[in-house]
Design a protein around this motif. Structure first.
Motif, short mmCIF file in Angstrom:
data_model
loop_
_atom_site.label_atom_id
_atom_site.label_comp_id
_atom_site.label_asym_id
_atom_site.label_seq_id
_atom_site.Cartn_x
_atom_site.Cartn_y
_atom_site.Cartn_z
N TRP A 389 0.80 -1.20 0.00
CA TRP A 389 0.00 0.00 0.00
C TRP A 389 0.85 1.28 0.00
O TRP A 389 0.31 2.37 -0.15
N SER A 390 2.16 1.13 0.15
CA SER A 390 3.00 2.33 0.20
C SER A 390 2.95 3.11 -1.11
O SER A 390 3.25 4.30 -1.15
N LYS A 391 2.61 2.42 -2.18
CA LYS A 391 2.55 3.09 -3.47
C LYS A 391 1.13 3.56 -3.81
O LYS A 391 0.85 3.94 -4.95
N LEU A 392 0.28 3.52 -2.80
CA LEU A 392 -1.11 3.93 -3.02
C LEU A 392 -1.18 5.41 -3.41
O LEU A 392 -0.59 6.27 -2.77
N ASN A 393 -1.91 5.69 -4.49
CA ASN A 393 -2.13 7.06 -4.97
C ASN A 393 -3.63 7.30 -4.97
O ASN A 393 -4.40 6.51 -5.53
N ALA A 394 -4.05 8.39 -4.37
CA ALA A 394 -5.49 8.67 -4.27
C ALA A 394 -6.16 8.73 -5.64
O ALA A 394 -7.34 8.40 -5.78
N GLN A 395 -5.41 9.13 -6.67
CA GLN A 395 -5.99 9.22 -8.02
C GLN A 395 -6.26 7.84 -8.64
O GLN A 395 -6.92 7.75 -9.68
N ASP A 410 -11.86 9.83 0.68
CA ASP A 410 -10.72 9.51 1.54
C ASP A 410 -10.43 8.02 1.40
O ASP A 410 -11.35 7.19 1.55
N VAL A 411 -9.17 7.68 1.12
CA VAL A 411 -8.77 6.28 0.99
C VAL A 411 -7.85 5.95 2.16
O VAL A 411 -6.84 6.62 2.37
N LYS A 412 -8.24 4.94 2.92
CA LYS A 412 -7.44 4.55 4.09
C LYS A 412 -7.14 3.06 4.06
O LYS A 412 -7.92 2.26 3.53
N ILE A 413 -6.00 2.70 4.64
CA ILE A 413 -5.59 1.31 4.70
C ILE A 413 -6.18 0.67 5.95
O ILE A 413 -6.03 1.17 7.06
N ALA A 414 -6.86 -0.47 5.77
CA ALA A 414 -7.40 -1.21 6.91
C ALA A 414 -6.39 -2.25 7.40
O ALA A 414 -6.13 -2.36 8.59
N ASP A 415 -5.84 -3.02 6.47
CA ASP A 415 -4.78 -3.99 6.78
C ASP A 415 -4.07 -4.32 5.48
O ASP A 415 -4.25 -3.63 4.47
N ASP A 416 -3.25 -5.36 5.46
CA ASP A 416 -2.49 -5.69 4.26
C ASP A 416 -3.37 -6.07 3.08
O ASP A 416 -2.93 -6.04 1.92
N TYR A 417 -4.62 -6.42 3.36
CA TYR A 417 -5.51 -6.89 2.30
C TYR A 417 -6.61 -5.88 1.94
O TYR A 417 -7.15 -5.92 0.84
N MET A 419 -8.66 -1.96 2.04
CA MET A 419 -8.67 -0.51 2.18
C MET A 419 -10.12 -0.05 2.21
O MET A 419 -11.03 -0.76 1.75
N THR A 420 -10.36 1.13 2.75
CA THR A 420 -11.70 1.70 2.79
C THR A 420 -11.73 2.99 1.97
O THR A 420 -10.75 3.74 1.92
N ILE A 421 -12.87 3.22 1.33
CA ILE A 421 -13.06 4.41 0.49
C ILE A 421 -14.29 5.12 1.02
O ILE A 421 -15.41 4.59 0.97
N THR A 422 -14.09 6.33 1.54
CA THR A 422 -15.18 7.07 2.16
C THR A 422 -15.41 8.38 1.40
O THR A 422 -14.51 9.22 1.34
N PRO A 423 -16.59 8.57 0.80
CA PRO A 423 -16.88 9.86 0.15
C PRO A 423 -16.79 11.00 1.16
O PRO A 423 -17.20 10.86 2.31
N LYS A 424 -16.26 12.15 0.73
CA LYS A 424 -16.11 13.30 1.62
C LYS A 424 -17.41 14.05 1.84
O LYS A 424 -17.47 14.94 2.70
N ALA A 425 -18.43 13.72 1.09
CA ALA A 425 -19.77 14.28 1.28
C ALA A 425 -20.79 13.17 1.04
O ALA A 425 -20.48 12.16 0.39
N ASN A 426 -21.99 13.34 1.58
CA ASN A 426 -23.02 12.32 1.38
C ASN A 426 -23.30 12.11 -0.10
O ASN A 426 -23.26 13.06 -0.90
#
Length: 460
Positions: A389-395, A410-417, A419-426
């Motif tokens: 995930w170190s090479k993760l690019n939001a784009q 917002d893209v966040k790492i949950a674990d090695d397998y 990730m979560t993707i959360t819209p910044k607005a509803n």
């Protein structure tokens, strides 16, 4: 018939709400009779031509042949140029009254909650059943800041509704444009006005980097013939604009007028049952010459052209003088133009945008769709191997509202397998989205993703 060509000004199927009536005072009635005999698309019985007023004659012709005083014609052309005094609706005839074809955004009718499909059955207490559009317009329109009371049958509830609307001057932007998510350029044309082609080319220039185009002709009732020729010249591969057949002449094909700026492939055109006249002229010709793919529903079916005759008293006779066809002779009148891709009503832009995006990423793997997700949805993406995930690019993750913009996430790492993707607005209720993950990541064993993935999302 050659003299007729100097009169070819426009073809319009649906009258915008400008005050068009017929008055019998001092009408140049013999001029009107002579013009009808020479130029009207069909032979007219002598008994009709013998009637004493222009209104009595023209009401026996087709619905698009109308006599107008000089003042009425000024208001009529203002309608084509997208400025008018009224309540902001486009009308067509209906046995029960007059049907609303479209509602102008932000106008009095829009603010009052009227919708396309509503049938106006009375205006200021006068029944409109069995009346022409012109007659209805003469009652519904009036001076700015005056009030008209409309009784109509709601398309949603089938119940009668009565509302009072204040008339006002409405200036309508003729061209709307924006860059949709995924770099798809969107341009909507409301009327084939004299300045329409320039407005479209300006819009194209203001959307640099577009990787596909959607040209929206839904609810567009037509306009000038010359503008239709120019607009046809905006499409790749389109060399001919239309074929005209007059009363006594053989078919004549008119060339598209090439433009310095053009749409690029891929281009889609959106049409619906209220796309008419010049809209159909462009749609059928572009479809035939494979300059774009048509999305939507079969169009209105008004394949007739009206010419304008200025009379000796400065009044105007608008007369149907020709039928138009595709360059190869495909009929439009009372048939309409069928789309390449038929969609549900209201889904034209969504389906077109989706197809544009997927065509750019044809190798991507489709994952099961997510239906009726909450507006606060957070997406979890799980891989089948440990990821670097170190090479993760939001784009590399895109959430795009179909028919709209890209949604920041917002893209966040949950674990090695995971990730979560959360819209910044509803998310938008009832909206549809495309979640795309591009193949730019590697696993911890340095294995490169071979293909991207996508899934379709619908919101409660």
């Amino acid at each position: 018939m050659g003299n007729l060509k100097k009169y070819i000004s426009f073809l319009l199927v649906l009258l915008l709400l400008s005050n068009v009536t017929s008055v019998s005072a001092a009408e140049p009635i013999q001029e009107i009779r002579d013009l009808i005999k020479e130029y009207y698309i069909e032979d007219v019985p002598a008994s009709v031509l013998a009637k004493p007023t222009a209104k009595e004659i023209t009401e026996h012709l087709d619905p698009y042949s109308v006599y107008m005083t000089a003042q009425e014609f000024d208001r009529f052309t203002n309608g084509i140029e997208q400025q008018l005094v009224g309540v902001g609706i486009v009308l067509d005839e209906d046995p029960k009254g007059v049907k609303i074809i479209s509602v102008i955004q932000g106008g009095p009718a829009d603010r009052a909650g009227l919708n396309a499909g509503d049938i106006i059955i009375a205006a200021n207490g006068t029944s409109l059943a069995g009346q022409s559009v012109q007659h209805a317009i003469s009652i519904i329109t009036g001076a700015a800041n005056t009030t008209v009371t409309l009784q109509y049958i709601s398309v949603d509830t089938n119940e009668k509704v009565t509302k009072a609307l204040k008339r006002e001057l409405i200036r309508i932007p003729n061209v709307e444009y924006q860059m949709l998510g995924g770099d798809i350029g969107y341009i909507r044309l409301h009327s084939f006005s004299q300045e329409a082609t320039e407005d479209i080319t300006n819009a194209i220039g203001k959307l640099p980097g577009a990787q596909g185009w959607i040209f929206d002709l839904r609810n567009n009732g037509g306009g000038y013939v010359s503008t239709a020729q120019e607009v046809a010249g905006l499409f790749p591969n389109v060399t001919n604009a239309f074929q005209l057949r007059y009363k006594t002449e053989r078919p004549e094909v008119y060339a598209a007028l090439p433009q310095k700026v053009k749409f690029t492939i891929p281009t889609h055109i959106l049409i619906n049952e209220y796309s008419a006249s010049a809209s159909e002229m462009v749609a059928v010709s572009v479809k035939e010459q494979k300059g774009a793919t048509l999305y939507g529903q079969t169009s209105f079916g008004k394949g007739s052209m009206q010419s304008l005759f200025t009379l000796s008293d400065s009044s105007t006779l608008k007369l149907t003088t020709a039928r138009f066809f595709s360059p190869r002779g495909i009929p439009v009148h009372e048939v309409g133009v069928t789309p390449n891709i038929e969609t549900a009503v209201g889904e034209e832009l969504i389906v077109s945008h989706r197809d544009q995006l997927l065509a750019k990423h044809s190798t991507y793997q489709k994952l099961p769709a997510l239906k009726d997700v909450p507006v606060t949805k957070t997406f979890t993406v799980a891989m089948n191997m440990q990821m670097d995930w170190s090479k993760l690019n939001a784009q590399d993750v895109q959430l795009i509202q179909l028919g709209g913009k890209e949604v920041p996430v917002d893209v966040k790492i949950a674990d090695d397998y995971k990730m979560t993707i959360t819209p910044k607005a509803n998310l938008q209720s009832k909206g549809k989205y495309l979640l795309m993950i591009h193949p730019k990541w590697t696993s911890k064993s340095s294995k490169q993703m071979q293909n991207g993935i996508y899934l379709e999302v619908s919101v409660k």
